[in-house]
Design a protein around this motif. Sequence first.
Motif, PDB file in Angstrom:
ATOM      1  N   PRO A 110       0.806  -1.233   0.000  1.00 49.16           N
ATOM      2  CA  PRO A 110       0.000   0.000   0.000  1.00 49.16           C
ATOM      3  C   PRO A 110       0.832   1.274   0.000  1.00 49.16           C
ATOM      4  N   ALA A 111       2.092   1.208   0.441  1.00 50.11           N
ATOM      5  CA  ALA A 111       2.936   2.407   0.460  1.00 50.11           C
ATOM      6  C   ALA A 111       3.252   2.904  -0.936  1.00 50.11           C
ATOM      7  N   LEU A 146      12.470  -3.655  -2.816  1.00 45.18           N
ATOM      8  CA  LEU A 146      11.271  -3.783  -3.640  1.00 45.18           C
ATOM      9  C   LEU A 146      10.000  -3.620  -2.823  1.00 45.18           C
ATOM     10  N   THR A 147       9.986  -4.134  -1.598  1.00 43.23           N
ATOM     11  CA  THR A 147       8.778  -4.059  -0.766  1.00 43.23           C
ATOM     12  C   THR A 147       9.016  -3.361   0.565  1.00 43.23           C
ATOM     13  N   GLN A 148      10.192  -2.790   0.772  1.00 43.20           N
ATOM     14  CA  GLN A 148      10.507  -2.116   2.026  1.00 43.20           C
ATOM     15  C   GLN A 148      10.369  -0.614   1.831  1.00 43.20           C
ATOM     16  N   ASN A 199       4.837  -4.194   3.930  1.00 42.96           N
ATOM     17  CA  ASN A 199       4.809  -5.476   3.234  1.00 42.96           C
ATOM     18  C   ASN A 199       4.194  -6.581   4.089  1.00 42.96           C
ATOM     19  N   PHE A 200       3.872  -6.297   5.361  1.00 44.18           N
ATOM     20  CA  PHE A 200       3.182  -7.258   6.213  1.00 44.18           C
ATOM     21  C   PHE A 200       1.672  -7.065   6.199  1.00 44.18           C
ATOM     22  N   SER A 245       7.108 -13.065  -5.287  1.00 43.09           N
ATOM     23  CA  SER A 245       8.512 -13.458  -5.175  1.00 43.09           C
ATOM     24  C   SER A 245       9.336 -12.600  -6.132  1.00 43.09           C
ATOM     25  N   ALA A 246      10.574 -12.333  -5.740  1.00 40.72           N
ATOM     26  CA  ALA A 246      11.474 -11.522  -6.557  1.00 40.72           C
ATOM     27  C   ALA A 246      12.882 -11.620  -5.978  1.00 40.72           C
ATOM     28  N   HIS A 247      13.842 -11.133  -6.741  1.00 40.73           N
ATOM     29  CA  HIS A 247      15.215 -10.997  -6.255  1.00 40.73           C
ATOM     30  C   HIS A 247      15.430  -9.530  -5.916  1.00 40.73           C
ATOM     31  N   ASP A 248      15.544  -9.236  -4.632  1.00 42.65           N
ATOM     32  CA  ASP A 248      15.733  -7.857  -4.194  1.00 42.65           C
ATOM     33  C   ASP A 248      17.140  -7.381  -4.546  1.00 42.65           C
ATOM     34  N   PHE A 249      17.363  -6.088  -4.371  1.00 39.86           N
ATOM     35  CA  PHE A 249      18.673  -5.522  -4.655  1.00 39.86           C
ATOM     36  C   PHE A 249      19.689  -6.087  -3.665  1.00 39.86           C
TER      37      PHE A 249
END
Length: 205
Positions: A12-13, A29-31, A67-68, A148-152
Amino acid sequence: QQDIAEQPSLTPADYMTGLPGVDVVTSGLTQHNVVTRGFNNAGSGQLLVLTDNRYAAVPSLRINAYNFIPLTPFDIDHIEVVRGPGAALYGPNTTAGVLHVITRSPFDSPGTDIAVAGGSRSLFQVEARHAGVVGSRLGWKISGQYFSAHDFGFIDPREEMSRATALSLGASPDTLLIGRRDSTIERLAGEARVDFRGGPQTTLI
């Protein structure tokens, strides 16, 4: 609601980016970290974040982990942002502003929604929501998502030095964990909701 439907998001951010007076710091990505008053930093949890009048922050850590929050974009009806102190509307702990996510009632949005997204960094996301009504008083919805993804990635020079030292001392490269950070992120979330309308002015959720 139309703006939310037209913009893909991971949390939502993502919908706060670009709003006047709202500072969004992204560290992955989600933080995300969102601040409306004062200075932003990696662990600021001063903004009061609510989901349907409930606290959405992680109580044990006192941070807002967006992300939670187990909401899909199909669940969100609208988002209220109060940039100033909102004690008159929301009570205490609102001196740094309020971000309130309001979800859609199954009475107002029955049906099924499914979305699949993909992108760079091996990003894959699937979201689904189904809502229905039983009679005129009972409504329900269930929603879920997988991401799912590969974060930095991050390479710590000290870890690299420690790894090289350990290998030179005979450590096995197959079992040595130093310097082998895994940047893969994965999330599986779901939410269920039941609404009971006791009268024109009363709804039990």
